[in-house]
Scaffold this active site. Structure first.
Site, PDB file in Angstrom:
ATOM      1  N   ARG A 186       0.849  -1.191   0.000  1.00 21.17           N
ATOM      2  CA  ARG A 186       0.000   0.000   0.000  1.00 21.17           C
ATOM      3  C   ARG A 186       0.890   1.249   0.000  1.00 21.17           C
ATOM      4  NH1 ARG A 186      -5.200   1.632  -1.086  1.00 21.17           N
ATOM      5  NH2 ARG A 186      -6.244   2.653   0.645  1.00 21.17           N
ATOM      6  N   THR A 188     -10.134   0.519  -9.377  1.00 15.92           N
ATOM      7  CA  THR A 188      -9.075  -0.298  -8.804  1.00 15.92           C
ATOM      8  C   THR A 188      -9.084  -1.496  -9.732  1.00 15.92           C
ATOM      9  OG1 THR A 188      -9.324   0.480  -6.525  1.00 15.92           O
ATOM     10  CG2 THR A 188      -8.684  -1.806  -6.746  1.00 15.92           C
ATOM     11  N   THR A 215      -4.122  -0.536  -7.068  1.00 22.90           N
ATOM     12  CA  THR A 215      -4.941   0.628  -7.415  1.00 22.90           C
ATOM     13  C   THR A 215      -4.120   1.907  -7.481  1.00 22.90           C
ATOM     14  OG1 THR A 215      -6.926   1.852  -6.734  1.00 22.90           O
ATOM     15  CG2 THR A 215      -5.499   1.105  -4.972  1.00 22.90           C
ATOM     16  N   ASN A 229      -6.313   4.456  -7.000  1.00 25.70           N
ATOM     17  CA  ASN A 229      -7.506   5.038  -6.379  1.00 25.70           C
ATOM     18  C   ASN A 229      -8.535   5.439  -7.431  1.00 25.70           C
ATOM     19  OD1 ASN A 229      -9.121   5.540  -4.247  1.00 25.70           O
ATOM     20  ND2 ASN A 229      -8.299   7.535  -3.761  1.00 25.70           N
ATOM     21  N   ASP A 249      -7.933   8.255   0.670  1.00 23.38           N
ATOM     22  CA  ASP A 249      -8.474   7.138   1.463  1.00 23.38           C
ATOM     23  C   ASP A 249      -8.252   7.329   2.970  1.00 23.38           C
ATOM     24  OD1 ASP A 249      -9.733   5.686  -0.456  1.00 23.38           O
ATOM     25  OD2 ASP A 249      -8.184   4.169  -0.688  1.00 23.38           O
ATOM     26  N   SER A 287      -7.907   0.748   3.411  1.00 23.62           N
ATOM     27  CA  SER A 287      -8.403   0.304   2.106  1.00 23.62           C
ATOM     28  C   SER A 287      -9.572  -0.659   2.305  1.00 23.62           C
ATOM     29  CB  SER A 287      -7.271  -0.419   1.372  1.00 23.62           C
ATOM     30  OG  SER A 287      -7.746  -1.066   0.225  1.00 23.62           O
ATOM     31  N   SER A 288     -10.319  -0.859   1.241  1.00 25.90           N
ATOM     32  CA  SER A 288     -11.359  -1.896   1.255  1.00 25.90           C
ATOM     33  C   SER A 288     -10.989  -3.069   0.353  1.00 25.90           C
ATOM     34  CB  SER A 288     -12.685  -1.322   0.749  1.00 25.90           C
ATOM     35  OG  SER A 288     -13.133  -0.319   1.606  1.00 25.90           O
ATOM     36  N   GLY A 342     -13.924  -1.524  -6.724  1.00 32.50           N
ATOM     37  CA  GLY A 342     -15.235  -1.033  -6.268  1.00 32.50           C
ATOM     38  C   GLY A 342     -15.194  -0.268  -4.958  1.00 32.50           C
ATOM     39  N   GLY A 343     -13.998   0.185  -4.527  1.00 35.54           N
ATOM     40  CA  GLY A 343     -13.911   0.995  -3.313  1.00 35.54           C
ATOM     41  C   GLY A 343     -14.607   0.291  -2.155  1.00 35.54           C
TER      42      GLY A 343
HETATM   43  N1  GLY Z   1      -8.653   3.055  -3.088  1.00 37.12           N
HETATM   44  C1  GLY Z   1      -9.631   2.087  -2.842  1.00 37.12           C
HETATM   45  C2  GLY Z   1      -9.260   1.134  -1.758  1.00 37.12           C
HETATM   46  O1  GLY Z   1      -8.090   1.030  -1.441  1.00 37.12           O
HETATM   47  O2  GLY Z   1     -10.107   0.481  -1.205  1.00 37.12           O
END
Ligand code: GLY
Length: 565
Positions: free
Chosen positions: A100, A375, A393, A395, A417, A446-447, A467-468
Site C-alpha cells: 500500500r 481499482t 490501485t 484510487n 483514502d 483500504s477496502s 469497487g472501493g
Molecule cells: N482506493 C480504494 C481502496 O483502497 O479500497
C-alpha cells in the site's frame, strides 16, 4: 468521480453504460487443466498464462500481470500506486504482501482542511499532494524475489514490449481513456500520453508509451533500487518539487513492502484467507461471514428478501465497526481477534430481528468514507498448487490524472483514502476514524479484499474486485453464491449484486437485481431502497481439485479475460 464537475458527468455516463448492461447468468466459466489467469485486460491475462506455460509459478505470473496491467489497463493498472497480494503456497503456507502507498514524511493530519478547518476534497483528490508514496514496484519485485522462480527480466519484458511497440486500442480501452479527456488536457505530461496529439483516441489506434517503456527498462535493469533510490525517485521528486508537491528522496528510500499474516476465517467448513489491515477487506469479510453462518439458506433463496434482509443487517454492523476500529495496524491497535471471532459474529446475529435497524441506531460517527470505485483485481492459480490474489490501485480512475513527466506513469490519489477530518468523540466516547487519520509514513485504510478460499487446505476460489467500499460486499456475495446458493463460477460472478455500507442508510442494487416484490418486502421490513449502481468487476478462479479442472471468469460487467493454460 470527484475530480471535476465535467468528469463527474462523464463518469456517471460511463458507469451508467456499464450499469445498464444486461448481466445474463447461465453462462460457463473458461476451463483449463494446468492453470488460470483472470484479469481485467485480455493482453495481461494472456501474458500471465504464457508465463505459466513456460514453467513459471503463480507468483511469477502475478508479477508479470502486475507490470502488464500498468501498460494495458491504465485506468487502474499501475506502477504509481499500491496494493495487496494474498498468496497460498503449495506447501500450505498462507501469507500476504502489503505494498500500500504511504503518506509522505511531510504529510500531516490537517493537510486537506481549508483555513476554516473544513475538509476540502479537491485537495486530497487533485494535484501532487493527493499522492502517496508508490508501493507497487516494491511489492511486485519483493513477491518475485521471495516466492517466484523466474528472473525479473523475464516477467517484466512482455510489459516493456507492449509499452515500447504499442498495442491496438479496443473500443473499451479507448472509451475509458476518452472519458477523462478534459482532465488529461489540463496537464501537458498527461496530454502527451492520453490524447492523440490533442485529439481523442479511436478504437484501432496504436497506443505507444515510450516513457513508460524506459521506466520499466530501468526497473528491469536496476530492480527496486532503480525505482526507490536512483533515477526514477530522483526524477519523481524533482517533478514533485516543481509542482509544489511534498515528496522527498527519503520517502522513497524508506518505502518497504510489509509481509503480514493474513486474516484467516472459516465459512461452513471452507477456510477464508484474506488481507489484513491496512485493508479493511479481510476483517470485514470474515466478520460478515461469521454473522451469516448463523443463518441457513436454501439454494433457492438467492435474491429473496429474507437473504437480502440478513445480508444488509449484517453489513450495517460490519461497516460501522470498520469506521471505528480500522486503520494502519502499525499506528493504531486494530482489534483483529475480537472483530473476527465467531463469538462476536454470533452476538451480532442474535441482535438481528425481522425488522431493519436504522443505521443511526447503530453506533456511528458522522464520517462518510470517500472511496474511489476504480481499482483492479487479478487472480492466478498454477498446476503446482500455488494461488495468488492481487488487488492494486491508483484510487480514482487514472489516479489523479497526472502523468509524471518523463516517467510515463500516473500518480495515485490514494491520500484521499485517509480520513481527512477525524471525528470528535461520539455519544459513546468513541473517536471515529482516528484509526485512519493522516500521519507520516502511515498507510491509508483500504477496502481491497483479495481473497483465497481453501477447501481441505487447497485453493478452491481465488477472488477479488475493484469497487472501493463496495469491494467487501461484492466478494462476500460471490463466495456465498458458490457456497450457499450452489452457483457455478460464471453465474456467481455475473448475477446482480446489492450493497449497503451502514452510511448512507440505503441499499444500492444492480440493474435487474431487486424485483418489485423484493423491494416491497424489504421496504416493509424498514429498509431504504437506494439507487441502481454497477457493483464491482470480479476476476475469479474456482478449482475442482478432484477433477483437476481450473475454472475462470472475468466479470461480464468489464472487458477482461480468463486465460487458461
Ligand atoms: N482506493 C480504494 C481502496 O483502497 O479500497
Amino acid at each position: 468521480m470527484r475530480i471535476s464537475i465535467s468528469s463527474k458527468i462523464i463518469t456517471s455516463l460511463f458507469l451508467l453504460l456499464i450499469s445498464t448492461q444486461l448481466i445474463i447468468a447461465g453462462g460457463n466459466p473458461v476451463r483449463s487443466k494446468n492453470g488460470m489467469v483472470v484479469t481485467a485486460s485480455p493482453l495481461a491475462s494472456d501474458i500471465g498464462a504464457k508465463i505459466l506455460s513456460q514453467g513459471g509459478n503463480a507468483i511469477d505470473a502475478a508479477v508479470a500481470v502486475g507490470f502488464a496491467l500498468a501498460v494495458t489497463y491504465p485506468i487502474a493498472g499501475n506502477i504509481g500506486g499500491g496494493g495487496f497480494m494474498v498468496i497460498h503456497l503449495a506447501d500450505g503456507t498462507n501469507t500476504t504482501l502489503d505494498f500500500r502507498e504511504t503518506a509522505p514524511l511531510a504529510a500531516f493530519e490537517k493537510m486537506y482542511l481549508d483555513s476554516s478547518g473544513n475538509y476540502a476534497p479537491e485537495n486530497s483528490q487533485l494535484g501532487w499532494k493527493s499522492a502517496g508514496v508508490p508501493g507497487t514496484v516494491h511489492g511486485l519485485i519483493t513477491a518475485l524475489n521471495k516466492y517466484g522462480s523466474m528472473q525479473l527480466k523475464e516477467v517484466i519484458q512482455p510489459a516493456i514490449d507492449l509499452a515500447e511497440n504499442g498495442f491496438i486500442l479496443t473500443y473499451d480501452i479507448a472509451n475509458s481513456i476518452n472519458a477523462y479527456y478534459d482532465d488529461f488536457m489540463k496537464y501537458e505530461s498527461s496530454k502527451k500520453i492520453f490524447t492523440n496529439n490533442g485529439k481523442k483516441f479511436l478504437e484501432g489506434d496504436l497506443f505507444i508509451q515510450k516513457d513508460l517503456a524506459n521506466t520499466l527498462k530501468l526497473i528491469r535493469d536496476k530492480g527496486i533500487d532503480g525505482f526507490y533510490k536512483k533515477e526514477i525517485a530522483e526524477k519523481f521528486v524533482a517533478e514533485s518539487q516543481k509542482n509544489r508537491g511534498i515528496f522527498t528522496l527519503k520517502d522513497f528510500e524508506d518505502y518497504k513492502t510489509i509481509e503480514r499474516e493474513p486474516i484467516i476465517g472459516s465459512y461452513r467448513g471452507y477456510k477464508i484467507v484474506s488481507m489484513a489491515p491496512p485493508s479493511s477487506g479481510g476483517i470485514c469479510l470474515v466478520q460478515a461471514l461469521n454473522v451469516l453462518e448463523n443463518f441457513n439458506f436454501t439454494k433457492d433463496e438467492w435474491g429473496s428478501s429474507r437473504y437480502y434482509h440478513l445480508l444488509v443487517e449484517t453489513l450495517k454492523r460490519v461497516y460501522a465497526d470498520r469506521s471505528f476500529h480500522l486503520g494502519d495496524p502499525d499506528f493504531y491497535p486494530v482489534p483483529v481477534g475480537f472483530l473476527t471471532s465467531k463469538k462476536y459474529g454470533s452476538n451480532i446475529a442474535n441482535l438481528i430481528t425481522d425488522k431493519a435497524l436504522p443505521s443511526n441506531r447503530i453506533s456511528a460517527t458522522n464520517l462518510k468514507y470517500h472511496e474511489s470505485e476504480e481499482t483492479t483485481h487479478y487472480s492466478v492459480a498454477d498446476k503446482y498448487g500455488n494461488a495468488v490474489s492481487t488487488t492494486y490501485t491508483i484510487n480514482s480512475a487514472f489516479g489523479n490524472r497526472i502523468i509524471v513527466e518523463g516517467l510515463g506513469f500516473l500518480l495515485n490519489n490514494e491520500m484521499d483514502d485517509f480520513s481527512s477530518k477525524p471525528g470528535a468523540p461520539n455519544q459513546f466516547g468513541l473517536i471515529g476514524s482516528a484509526a485512519n487519520s493522516i500521519q507520516p509514513k502511515k498507510r491509508m485504510l483500504s477496502s481491497m479484499t483479495p481473497t483465497i478460499v481453501l477447501k481441505d487446505d487447497k485453493p478452491f476460489m481465488v477472488i477479488g474486485s475493484p469497487g472501493g467500499s463496495t469491494i467487501i460486499t461484492q466478494v462476500l456475495q460471490t463466495i456465498q453464491n458458490v457456497i450457499d446458493f450452489g452457483m457455478n463460477l460464471y453465474d456467481a460472478i455475473a448475477v446482480p449484486r446489492i450493497h449497503h455500507q451502514w452510511l448512507p442508510d440505503e441499499i444500492n442494487y444492480e440493474n435487474h437485481g431487486l424485483s418489485e416484490d423484493v423491494k416491497r418486502n424489504m421496504t416493509e421490513r424498514g429498509h431504504i431502497i437506494g439507487s441502481i449502481k454497477s457493483l464491482g468487476r470480479m476476476e475469479g478462479i474456482l478449482i475442482d481439485i478432484k477433477k483437476n479442472v481450473f475454472y475462470g471468469t472475468s466479470d461480464p460487467r468489464g472487458y477482461g479475460k480468463a486465460t487458461g493454460y
